[in-house]
Motif scaffolding. Structure first.
Motif, PDB file in Angstrom:
ATOM      1  N   SER A  10      43.921 -32.180  74.095  1.00  9.55           N
ATOM      2  CA  SER A  10      43.444 -33.549  73.927  1.00  9.55           C
ATOM      3  C   SER A  10      44.047 -34.204  72.689  1.00  9.55           C
ATOM      4  N   ALA A  11      44.410 -35.486  72.846  1.00 10.85           N
ATOM      5  CA  ALA A  11      44.878 -36.279  71.702  1.00 10.85           C
ATOM      6  C   ALA A  11      43.771 -37.196  71.201  1.00 10.85           C
ATOM      7  N   MET A  12      42.544 -36.905  71.608  1.00 10.82           N
ATOM      8  CA  MET A  12      41.411 -37.771  71.294  1.00 10.82           C
ATOM      9  C   MET A  12      40.728 -37.412  69.976  1.00 10.82           C
ATOM     10  N   HIS A  13      41.130 -36.319  69.359  1.00 13.87           N
ATOM     11  CA  HIS A  13      40.447 -35.883  68.150  1.00 13.87           C
ATOM     12  C   HIS A  13      41.467 -35.472  67.094  1.00 13.87           C
ATOM     13  N   ARG A  14      41.221 -35.903  65.860  1.00 13.76           N
ATOM     14  CA  ARG A  14      42.131 -35.586  64.766  1.00 13.76           C
ATOM     15  C   ARG A  14      41.316 -35.300  63.511  1.00 13.76           C
ATOM     16  N   TYR A  15      41.708 -34.246  62.805  1.00 13.56           N
ATOM     17  CA  TYR A  15      41.035 -33.877  61.560  1.00 13.56           C
ATOM     18  C   TYR A  15      42.051 -33.878  60.427  1.00 13.56           C
ATOM     19  N   VAL A  16      41.723 -34.586  59.339  1.00 10.49           N
ATOM     20  CA  VAL A  16      42.597 -34.660  58.169  1.00 10.49           C
ATOM     21  C   VAL A  16      41.795 -34.263  56.942  1.00 10.49           C
ATOM     22  N   GLU A  17      42.239 -33.234  56.259  1.00  9.31           N
ATOM     23  CA  GLU A  17      41.602 -32.796  55.015  1.00  9.31           C
ATOM     24  C   GLU A  17      42.583 -33.046  53.871  1.00  9.31           C
ATOM     25  N   PHE A  37      30.883 -36.132  71.702  1.00  9.61           N
ATOM     26  CA  PHE A  37      32.091 -36.521  70.963  1.00  9.61           C
ATOM     27  C   PHE A  37      33.346 -36.458  71.826  1.00  9.61           C
ATOM     28  N   ARG A  38      33.239 -35.887  72.996  1.00 11.36           N
ATOM     29  CA  ARG A  38      34.435 -35.676  73.797  1.00 11.36           C
ATOM     30  C   ARG A  38      34.926 -36.957  74.452  1.00 11.36           C
ATOM     31  N   ARG A  39      34.060 -37.969  74.585  1.00 12.43           N
ATOM     32  CA  ARG A  39      34.457 -39.216  75.246  1.00 12.43           C
ATOM     33  C   ARG A  39      35.046 -40.240  74.275  1.00 12.43           C
ATOM     34  N   THR A  40      34.969 -39.949  72.950  1.00  5.24           N
ATOM     35  CA  THR A  40      35.376 -40.914  71.926  1.00  5.24           C
ATOM     36  C   THR A  40      36.564 -40.386  71.135  1.00  5.24           C
ATOM     37  N   ALA A  41      37.500 -41.265  70.827  1.00  6.54           N
ATOM     38  CA  ALA A  41      38.620 -40.890  69.957  1.00  6.54           C
ATOM     39  C   ALA A  41      38.088 -40.779  68.526  1.00  6.54           C
ATOM     40  N   LEU A  42      37.969 -39.565  68.030  1.00  9.30           N
ATOM     41  CA  LEU A  42      37.318 -39.307  66.748  1.00  9.30           C
ATOM     42  C   LEU A  42      38.310 -38.777  65.712  1.00  9.30           C
ATOM     43  N   LEU A  43      38.389 -39.485  64.594  1.00  4.33           N
ATOM     44  CA  LEU A  43      39.147 -39.036  63.426  1.00  4.33           C
ATOM     45  C   LEU A  43      38.158 -38.735  62.306  1.00  4.33           C
ATOM     46  N   ALA A  61      32.703 -30.803  59.179  1.00  5.69           N
ATOM     47  CA  ALA A  61      33.612 -31.633  59.975  1.00  5.69           C
ATOM     48  C   ALA A  61      34.771 -30.797  60.497  1.00  5.69           C
ATOM     49  N   ARG A  62      35.270 -29.906  59.665  1.00  9.30           N
ATOM     50  CA  ARG A  62      36.369 -29.024  60.094  1.00  9.30           C
ATOM     51  C   ARG A  62      35.929 -28.176  61.292  1.00  9.30           C
ATOM     52  N   GLU A  63      34.709 -27.650  61.234  1.00  9.63           N
ATOM     53  CA  GLU A  63      34.204 -26.813  62.318  1.00  9.63           C
ATOM     54  C   GLU A  63      33.987 -27.612  63.593  1.00  9.63           C
ATOM     55  N   LEU A  64      33.489 -28.841  63.465  1.00 10.70           N
ATOM     56  CA  LEU A  64      33.320 -29.675  64.650  1.00 10.70           C
ATOM     57  C   LEU A  64      34.650 -29.872  65.362  1.00 10.70           C
ATOM     58  N   HIS A  65      35.689 -30.160  64.602  1.00  8.79           N
ATOM     59  CA  HIS A  65      36.995 -30.386  65.222  1.00  8.79           C
ATOM     60  C   HIS A  65      37.590 -29.089  65.770  1.00  8.79           C
ATOM     61  N   ARG A  66      37.283 -27.968  65.159  1.00  9.91           N
ATOM     62  CA  ARG A  66      37.732 -26.683  65.718  1.00  9.91           C
ATOM     63  C   ARG A  66      37.115 -26.473  67.093  1.00  9.91           C
ATOM     64  N   ARG A  67      35.827 -26.783  67.210  1.00  7.29           N
ATOM     65  CA  ARG A  67      35.130 -26.622  68.485  1.00  7.29           C
ATOM     66  C   ARG A  67      35.651 -27.610  69.523  1.00  7.29           C
ATOM     67  N   LEU A  68      35.936 -28.842  69.105  1.00  7.35           N
ATOM     68  CA  LEU A  68      36.486 -29.816  70.035  1.00  7.35           C
ATOM     69  C   LEU A  68      37.867 -29.382  70.540  1.00  7.35           C
ATOM     70  N   ALA A  69      38.684 -28.856  69.633  1.00 10.15           N
ATOM     71  CA  ALA A  69      40.023 -28.392  70.016  1.00 10.15           C
ATOM     72  C   ALA A  69      39.935 -27.186  70.943  1.00 10.15           C
ATOM     73  N   GLU A  70      38.956 -26.359  70.709  1.00  9.33           N
ATOM     74  CA  GLU A  70      38.753 -25.181  71.555  1.00  9.33           C
ATOM     75  C   GLU A  70      38.329 -25.599  72.958  1.00  9.33           C
ATOM     76  N   ALA A  71      37.475 -26.627  73.043  1.00  6.76           N
ATOM     77  CA  ALA A  71      37.000 -27.103  74.341  1.00  6.76           C
ATOM     78  C   ALA A  71      38.086 -27.858  75.101  1.00  6.76           C
ATOM     79  N   GLU A  72      38.930 -28.598  74.371  1.00  9.66           N
ATOM     80  CA  GLU A  72      39.983 -29.399  74.997  1.00  9.66           C
ATOM     81  C   GLU A  72      41.276 -29.236  74.204  1.00  9.66           C
ATOM     82  N   PRO A  73      41.992 -28.132  74.426  1.00  7.94           N
ATOM     83  CA  PRO A  73      43.164 -27.800  73.588  1.00  7.94           C
ATOM     84  C   PRO A  73      44.265 -28.850  73.587  1.00  7.94           C
TER      85      PRO A  73
END
Length: 235
Positions: free
Chosen positions: A199-206, A164-170, A185-197
């Motif tokens: 990065s503007a490539m990932h966004r989570y909206v609840e 998921f790190r190579r793709t802009a994921l919302l 989904a919330r946890e996936l984005h937490r892990r992505l943010a932790e790996a790449e603090p």
């Protein structure tokens, strides 16, 4: 601007294409995946919105749906939850496995710019999105609405963080969704943010207070987020 709709079959997959009537040359393409039990026609309005935003919108009949609907799909959908979920995930994987050949077909026919491919899906289609990102490296932008990356059986997408790190994921979820709870989904984005603090490539909206069968207001917010994200990363 008006929108042209075409019904096509590419790489063996039944499609509903929507594109601007003044399209010149290959455009960025967005594959749209519907929910469990419906078909590509369900989201004609959203396909039109994508076309009006300058994309080739590709409504996909998921495996076992629409023009290739399983004869017992209604019974499978009405089965006890665990059994119905098993069917849904099986069909989601089969649909995601078709994406590489579908993308190649769209590019070869001059319908899509191979460097600007996006995927979007709702509910079961949101599940398809998480799997498709792992199966097709050409996907630059992805939007999962009301989907989950964590599957109870098989090789669950959430186990492949690097994919998921190579793709802009919302990811757009509903706070009070009992069908597809937002925690995974919330946890996936937490892990992505932790790996790449940074990065503007990932966004989570609840969406606060939203349920799976969301209100028009919540759906409009989800679509606004979707169109902004795809425009940012594909245009």
């Amino acid at each position: 601007m008006s929108t042209i709709f075409q019904t096509r079959t590419i790489a063996g997959v039944p499609l509903l294409l929507a594109m601007p009537d003044d399209a010149a040359g290959p455009l960025p393409a967005v594959l749209w995946f519907h929910g469990f039990g419906v078909d590509k026609e369900t989201h004609r309005k959203e396909l039109r919105q994508l076309a009006e935003a300058g994309f080739v919108a590709v409504g996909v009949d998921a495996a076992g749906h629409g023009a290739r609907r399983l004869p017992d799909l209604d019974a499978r959908q009405a089965a006890p939850h665990a059994q119905a979920l098993r069917t849904m995930i099986e069909l989601a994987w089969r649909t995601a496995d078709e994406v590489p050949a579908l993308v190649r077909g769209l590019v070869e026919e001059g319908l899509a710019d191979g460097g600007r491919i996006g995927v979007t899906g709702v509910s079961m289609g949101g599940y398809v999105v998480y799997a498709a990102v792992l199966t097709e490296p050409a996907i630059r932008a992805a939007v999962s609405i009301l989907g989950s990356p964590e599957w109870p059986e098989g090789d669950s997408p959430h186990r492949h963080l690097d994919g998921f790190r190579r793709t802009a994921l919302l990811s757009v979820t509903a706070e009070r969704d009992e069908n597809v709870p937002p925690a995974a989904a919330r946890e996936l984005h937490r892990r992505l943010a932790e790996a790449e603090p940074d990065s503007a490539m990932h966004r989570y909206v609840e969406l606060p207070g939203a349920v799976h069968l969301m209100s028009e207001e919540h759906w409009n917010r989800a679509m606004d987020e979707t169109l902004r994200w795809l425009s940012l990363h594909l245009r």
